[in-house]
Design a protein around this motif. Structure first.
Motif: not given
Length: 88
Positions: A50-65
């Protein structure tokens, strides 16, 4: 089995997300404040919605549980909040 969804209460701005996406070899990551912990994440994909303020993300957690756990979801840089789902 239901998908595990994580609510992002606070997170990075748009330039930080872009930096993490463009320079993973430099160890660039972003920080998400979730309901129960603060985690670092590596961003693998960022798709504008949409307007450049909302994004679909994919990734991997690198810390925590959830370290090394892949995720996908939506995130707003305007409100700095979103919803991430753990990939199974």
């Amino acid at each position: 089995m239901a998908d595990t969804q994580l609510t992002v209460l606070d997170g990075p701005d748009k330039p930080s997300l872009q930096w993490a996406l463009l320079y993973p070899e430099r160890g660039q990551s972003v920080t998400f404040k979730l309901e129960n912990e603060i985690v670092e994440a590596q961003i693998a994909e960022m798709v504008e919605m949409g307007n450049g303020l909302k994004f679909g993300l994919k990734g991997t957690f690198r810390s925590g549980g959830m370290r090394d756990q892949a995720f996908h979801g939506t995130y707003s840089v305007d409100s700095r909040s979103g919803l991430l789902t753990l990939d199974s």
